[in-house]
Design a protein around this motif. Structure first.
Motif, PDB file in Angstrom:
ATOM      1  N   SER A 491      47.496  38.236  37.279  1.00 35.91           N
ATOM      2  CA  SER A 491      46.494  39.139  36.704  1.00 35.91           C
ATOM      3  C   SER A 491      46.737  40.554  37.211  1.00 35.91           C
ATOM      4  O   SER A 491      47.279  40.755  38.304  1.00 35.91           O
ATOM      5  CB  SER A 491      45.082  38.692  37.081  1.00 35.91           C
ATOM      6  N   MET A 492      46.320  41.526  36.401  1.00 33.20           N
ATOM      7  CA  MET A 492      46.540  42.929  36.732  1.00 33.20           C
ATOM      8  C   MET A 492      45.213  43.678  36.719  1.00 33.20           C
ATOM      9  O   MET A 492      44.341  43.404  35.904  1.00 33.20           O
ATOM     10  CB  MET A 492      47.502  43.579  35.736  1.00 33.20           C
ATOM     11  N   ARG A 493      45.089  44.579  37.666  1.00 29.93           N
ATOM     12  CA  ARG A 493      43.971  45.512  37.701  1.00 29.93           C
ATOM     13  C   ARG A 493      44.518  46.916  37.883  1.00 29.93           C
ATOM     14  O   ARG A 493      45.437  47.104  38.692  1.00 29.93           O
ATOM     15  CB  ARG A 493      43.004  45.175  38.852  1.00 29.93           C
ATOM     16  N   PRO A 494      43.988  47.905  37.115  1.00 31.24           N
ATOM     17  CA  PRO A 494      42.949  47.817  36.093  1.00 31.24           C
ATOM     18  C   PRO A 494      43.420  47.079  34.844  1.00 31.24           C
ATOM     19  O   PRO A 494      44.628  47.000  34.571  1.00 31.24           O
ATOM     20  CB  PRO A 494      42.627  49.277  35.804  1.00 31.24           C
ATOM     21  N   MET A 495      42.447  46.530  34.101  1.00 29.46           N
ATOM     22  CA  MET A 495      42.785  45.743  32.932  1.00 29.46           C
ATOM     23  C   MET A 495      43.273  46.636  31.798  1.00 29.46           C
ATOM     24  O   MET A 495      42.799  47.756  31.627  1.00 29.46           O
ATOM     25  CB  MET A 495      41.578  44.937  32.463  1.00 29.46           C
ATOM     26  N   SER A 497      43.090  45.653  28.545  1.00 32.24           N
ATOM     27  CA  SER A 497      42.025  45.505  27.565  1.00 32.24           C
ATOM     28  C   SER A 497      41.271  44.224  27.874  1.00 32.24           C
ATOM     29  O   SER A 497      41.811  43.312  28.513  1.00 32.24           O
ATOM     30  CB  SER A 497      42.583  45.465  26.136  1.00 32.24           C
ATOM     31  N   GLY A 498      40.042  44.148  27.446  1.00 28.14           N
ATOM     32  CA  GLY A 498      39.260  42.946  27.680  1.00 28.14           C
ATOM     33  C   GLY A 498      38.777  42.859  29.109  1.00 28.14           C
ATOM     34  O   GLY A 498      38.821  43.816  29.881  1.00 28.14           O
ATOM     35  N   LYS A 499      38.305  41.661  29.472  1.00 33.14           N
ATOM     36  CA  LYS A 499      37.750  41.460  30.796  1.00 33.14           C
ATOM     37  C   LYS A 499      38.813  41.119  31.840  1.00 33.14           C
ATOM     38  O   LYS A 499      38.598  41.332  33.030  1.00 33.14           O
ATOM     39  CB  LYS A 499      36.711  40.337  30.749  1.00 33.14           C
ATOM     40  N   LYS A 500      39.948  40.581  31.410  1.00 32.07           N
ATOM     41  CA  LYS A 500      40.972  40.192  32.357  1.00 32.07           C
ATOM     42  C   LYS A 500      42.332  40.255  31.688  1.00 32.07           C
ATOM     43  O   LYS A 500      42.500  39.788  30.559  1.00 32.07           O
ATOM     44  CB  LYS A 500      40.703  38.777  32.877  1.00 32.07           C
ATOM     45  N   ILE A 553      49.509  57.076  35.979  1.00 34.21           N
ATOM     46  CA  ILE A 553      49.897  56.597  34.655  1.00 34.21           C
ATOM     47  C   ILE A 553      48.630  56.199  33.913  1.00 34.21           C
ATOM     48  O   ILE A 553      47.563  56.047  34.499  1.00 34.21           O
ATOM     49  CB  ILE A 553      50.872  55.403  34.734  1.00 34.21           C
ATOM     50  N   VAL A 554      48.737  56.036  32.602  1.00 36.78           N
ATOM     51  CA  VAL A 554      47.612  55.662  31.759  1.00 36.78           C
ATOM     52  C   VAL A 554      47.719  54.177  31.446  1.00 36.78           C
ATOM     53  O   VAL A 554      48.723  53.724  30.890  1.00 36.78           O
ATOM     54  CB  VAL A 554      47.568  56.495  30.464  1.00 36.78           C
ATOM     55  N   ILE A 555      46.692  53.431  31.818  1.00 35.85           N
ATOM     56  CA  ILE A 555      46.606  52.010  31.498  1.00 35.85           C
ATOM     57  C   ILE A 555      45.367  51.825  30.638  1.00 35.85           C
ATOM     58  O   ILE A 555      44.257  52.133  31.083  1.00 35.85           O
ATOM     59  CB  ILE A 555      46.527  51.147  32.762  1.00 35.85           C
ATOM     60  N   GLN A 561      45.997  55.804  39.507  1.00 35.46           N
ATOM     61  CA  GLN A 561      47.061  55.988  40.493  1.00 35.46           C
ATOM     62  C   GLN A 561      47.276  54.726  41.319  1.00 35.46           C
ATOM     63  O   GLN A 561      48.121  54.698  42.199  1.00 35.46           O
ATOM     64  CB  GLN A 561      46.722  57.168  41.414  1.00 35.46           C
ATOM     65  N   ASP A 562      46.497  53.676  41.022  1.00 35.46           N
ATOM     66  CA  ASP A 562      46.611  52.401  41.722  1.00 35.46           C
ATOM     67  C   ASP A 562      46.788  51.288  40.714  1.00 35.46           C
ATOM     68  O   ASP A 562      46.038  51.194  39.728  1.00 35.46           O
ATOM     69  CB  ASP A 562      45.359  52.129  42.570  1.00 35.46           C
TER      70      ASP A 562
END
Length: 865
Positions: A491-495, A497-500, A553-555, A561-562
């Protein structure tokens, strides 16, 4: 306080050995250079085996005699170490260990070039014969080691005639095995030692035979003297028993009472030992605090000297006064003037002279003033408002940004800077009210202005988000996709899209690629990674790797930045039994074993992936010709959980853990990551004796940035945090008050002589951050006045109590007078009846009157009801 098994302790020792760089701070030792020669050996409880082939069992650690053995291999060469630790030891155990220390001295003296291995063993036998322990000496007392852990031909025993030679390295493994303990030996024993029927003792070191003749102990830093390996933990219980015995003796015969002084004398040595240890601990704490204060003073002097040199350099270049200097002191925000049209001829042709017109392309609102359209940029309009219409007309009010009022959160920094710049030399319009009989036109103008404000804010937010974005290099995949290191179900954070966001993480030639199950792709380049962290699942619900990026970067739609990749360590199902399980329930034991196995498996998977990423990044950065100084080698840091402390950096309590370069809290979101190199100074707030917690404010080197604050840190962590900051060469101050840091930083930025001890007029002032300590001293004085007031109030209460006591004294004097009068009538008191006689007389009187004695009780009960 929880019980621990021998295997658990051995696993912890092995983990520290294999992760010496991150766990023990041995930065000069690279990963993989240290490994265990054998699984560490931990024994206690009477079940001892002094052979090198012994194994740690699953028994719980016992507080009696603990034997430990550890073997490590560094750059393919082996070493060995063995120590014994004693809890509440009895005299025979101490005598056995003293004999073993004498054996160690004799063997080291015998380990000279030319002497045989047999002579070393015989020297051990001679010493033990004097101490009457020769029967418990094992068949050998060591062996040679090197690339192989044990050289079978170079064992130190009574038969080996091989001479010693310079350069030989031996494991001198001394031991006394299965020494019996009688009831007489355990007569004064306390704790678990009373359960032992026999015991063993070990003492092992790695020894080098030298040319000079004196053997060199390579493991001499490991303490072995009696005071460092013996512990007394049951003395308080023993003393309590003595006190109880003394209380019992006070109620016994005179013959028994004579034994009490002997018991007190027996307890005196234990009390003296405990008192000495307490004084030694207090002296050590004072010494450590004094050393810390001296180093802090030296760090502060160095900081002031360095800042003074930078200020001198800045004074030589006046044109840089408005720029951001090395300390980040001052940076003036310049307003970029809005110019939508070069001249009135550039206005749109359809602009009416008597109506409000909105130009969406130029982001301008034309407002009619005296029959002429006047353009206002949308950034100057605070908000449009439509008051309630009356019978004759409709209204539209436009509020503008103006000095002397709250600008609000939506005001841009440039707008605020323009207002501040022009406030003293320009006239501002605060609001305009428009009236029209055609409500439709005002409604259309209101909706257009609202839409333009929304578009403008979205455009500015996007521009601000992309302001410091850099173009990332294109990901270069490895030639064979199957060989790329990868982890699935990550799993990745920040997401995205969606909840996870769950998917696959791959390590390629120049970066990492995350592919979600929705086929969403996020690339993280090795060159853009500034700090990398690996946090294993030790007392955590997550095992994760975290990246702090150089450039954001843009997620999804947000700049970050994390970036973090993690896996949750939870079972797929949980049994919700109503009945309480037994600690010996096999199902529960199996669940615990599965959880330990799962945690170990996940830790190994993530650790192996980190090593592969480090290797791939090293190859890429070394092969790239365009690598600069900022693109250093990628290394994963493991947070020091032992140095961690709890606090509230945002909204909830988290565990903050130091790393080599940062202070992090990675388990909960939002992430807290602050680089130690960015911290200028640390200030502790609310440090009072009455407080159970305090706050830590970390001031950054760029004074334009808001200081980072961690609230509600437990007070018992203060000394440990200050010690850690001192080790990191960071200065700190402490005070009682909570400061307004916006005002403090504004004052610091405006002070051009902040790091100097004199102001512009030559008068003395605190230099640098020492003013925080000075102000707190003043606060202490004020607080002292408040405490004096409280003290005076308490004095008033004491006066009342004294008055009350005086009245009591007067009453006592009256009572004394009454007593003196009563003494004169002693003869009359002798004839007076006692309570029993008076009650009997009352019953007789009631019977004579024919009344039931219980009736009065019943009547009284009725009256009470």
């Amino acid at each position: 306080n929880e019980p621990v098994t021998h295997v658990q302790l051995a696993e912890k020792a092995e983990e520290l050995c294999e992760n010496a760089k991150t766990k023990l701070g041995m930065n000069d030792v690279g990963d993989g250079r240290i490994e265990s020669c054998f699984f560490p050996i931990v024994q206690s409880g009477g079940d001892y085996d002094v052979r090198p082939s012994a194994e740690s069992n699953e028994n719980t650690l016992s507080d009696d005699i603990i034997l430990t053995s550890l073997g490590a291999r560094f750059d393919n060469y082996c070493t060995s170490l063995a120590r014994s630790y004693f809890v509440d030891p009895i005299p025979k155990v101490k005598s056995a260990y003293a004999a073993l220390l004498d054996v160690r001295t004799a063997c080291l003296a015998q380990m000279r070039p030319g002497n045989s291995l047999k002579s070393v063993y015989e020297s051990a036998q001679r010493v033990l014969e004097k101490h009457s322990f020769a029967a418990y000496l094992p068949a050998n007392v060591g062996f040679a080691l090197g690339i192989d852990f044990r050289e079978a031909s170079l064992v130190v025993n009574a038969k080996n005639q091989t001479p010693l030679a310079p350069g030989m390295v031996f494991s001198l493994a001394l031991a006394l095995h299965k020494v019996p303990l009688s009831q007489a030996d355990k007569a004064k024993a306390k704790g678990s030692v009373t359960k032992l029927s026999e015991f063993s003792v070990v003492l092992g070191d790695t020894v080098l035979v030298t040319d000079s003749g004196d053997a060199e102990v390579l493991t001499a830093k490991a303490p072995f003297d009696w005071n460092r390996v013996s512990y007394f933990i049951n003395e308080s219980e023993h003393n309590d028993d003595d006190d109880d015995d003394e209380d019992d003796d006070a109620a016994k015969t005179t013959t028994t009472k004579k034994k009490a002084p002997a018991a007190e004398k027996a307890a005196e040595p234990n009390e003296k030992k405990r008192g000495l240890r307490d004084r030694e601990a207090q002296a050590q704490e004072k010494k450590q605090a004094h050393r810390r204060d001296e180093k802090q003073a030296a760090l502060m002097r160095e900081k002031l000297a360095a800042a003074a040199r930078e200020d001198d350099d800045d004074d030589n270049e006046e044109e840089n006064d408005d720029d951001d200097n090395g300390n980040g002191k001052k940076k003036t925000l310049k307003m970029r003037r809005k110019r939508a049209y070069e001249a009135t001829s550039s206005y749109p042709d359809e602009v009416p002279a008597t109506e409000i017109y909105v130009d969406m392309a130029k982001e301008v609102v034309f407002i009619p003033m005296n029959g002429a359209p006047v353009p206002f940029h949308i950034s100057t309009i605070k908000n449009p408002v439509q008051p309630e219409a009356d019978r004759t007309a409709s209204y539209l009010r436009l509020n503008f940004y103006a000095p002397g009022q709250s600008l609000g959160k939506e005001a841009l920094p440039e707008t605020a800077a323009l207002i501040d710049e022009q406030s003293k030399r320009a006239v501002f319009v605060k609001e305009m009210l428009f009236r029209s009989r055609e409500q439709r036109k005002l409604n259309a103008a209101f909706r257009s202005i609202q839409e333009l404000r929304r578009r403008y804010r979205a455009r500015v937010a996007k521009a601000e988000q992309e302001a410091n974005l850099v173009v990332q290099e294109t990901l270069v995949k490895v030639r064979d996709g199957g060989r790329a290191p990868r982890m699935a179900d990550i799993s990745m954070r920040p997401m995205v899209s969606g909840k996870k966001s769950t998917g696959i993480l791959e390590a390629h030639a120049n970066g990492l690629r995350f592919i979600s199950r929705k086929n969403e792709i996020v690339d993280v380049m090795y060159r853009n990674i500034k700090h990398a962290f690996f946090q294993p699942c030790e007392n955590e619900v997550l095992v994760l790797i975290h990246f702090r990026l150089r450039d954001p970067i843009v997620i999804g739609k947000r700049k970050t930045q994390d970036v973090q990749f993690y896996t949750e360590v939870v079972d797929s199902s949980v049994a919700l039994d109503a009945n309480r399980r037994s600690m010996y329930d096999p199902d529960e034991l199996d669940e615990e074993q599965r959880e330990r196995s799962l945690r170990k498996k996940l830790n190994d998977i993530f650790k192996d992936f980190c090593k592969r990423v480090e290797k791939a990044a090293k190859l890429h950065l070394s092969a790239s010709s365009s690598s600069d100084a900022g693109a250093s080698a990628l290394e994963f840091d493991i947070p020091y959980r032992d140095l961690g402390f709890h606090g509230v950096p945002f909204r909830e309590m988290v565990l903050l853990q130091p790393t080599v370069h940062c202070l992090v809290a990675l388990t909960e979101t939002p992430f807290f990551v602050i680089e130690l190199s960015q911290i200028e100074h640390v200030h502790f707030e609310r440090c009072t004796l009455r407080s159970s917690n305090f706050d830590m404010v970390m001031i950054k080197k760029n004074f334009e940035h808001v200081p980072a604050t961690v609230n509600a840190i437990p007070m018992d962590q203060l000394d440990a945090i200050q010690e850690w900051l001192t080790d990191m060469n960071l200065t700190y101050t402490a005070g009682q008050a909570s400061l307004s840091w916006n005002q403090v930083m504004a004052a610091v930025r405006s002070d051009k002589r902040f790091y100097l001890d004199t102001d512009e007029d030559g008068e003395s002032k605190p230099a640098g951050w020492s003013f925080l300590q000075v102000e707190e001293d003043g606060a202490d004085d004020d607080g002292g006045d408040e405490e004096d007031e409280d003290y005076e109030e308490e004095d008033g209460d004491d006066d009342e109590e004294e008055d009350y006591e005086d009245s009591d004294d007067d009453d006592d004097e009256d009572d004394d007078d009454d007593d003196e009068d009563a003494d004169d009538d002693d003869d009359d008191d002798e004839d007076a009846m006692d309570w029993d006689e008076m009650e009997a007389q009352a019953e007789r009187d009631d019977k004579k009157r024919g009344a039931d004695p219980d009736d009065s009780d019943k009547k009284s009960k009725k009256r009470r009801k």
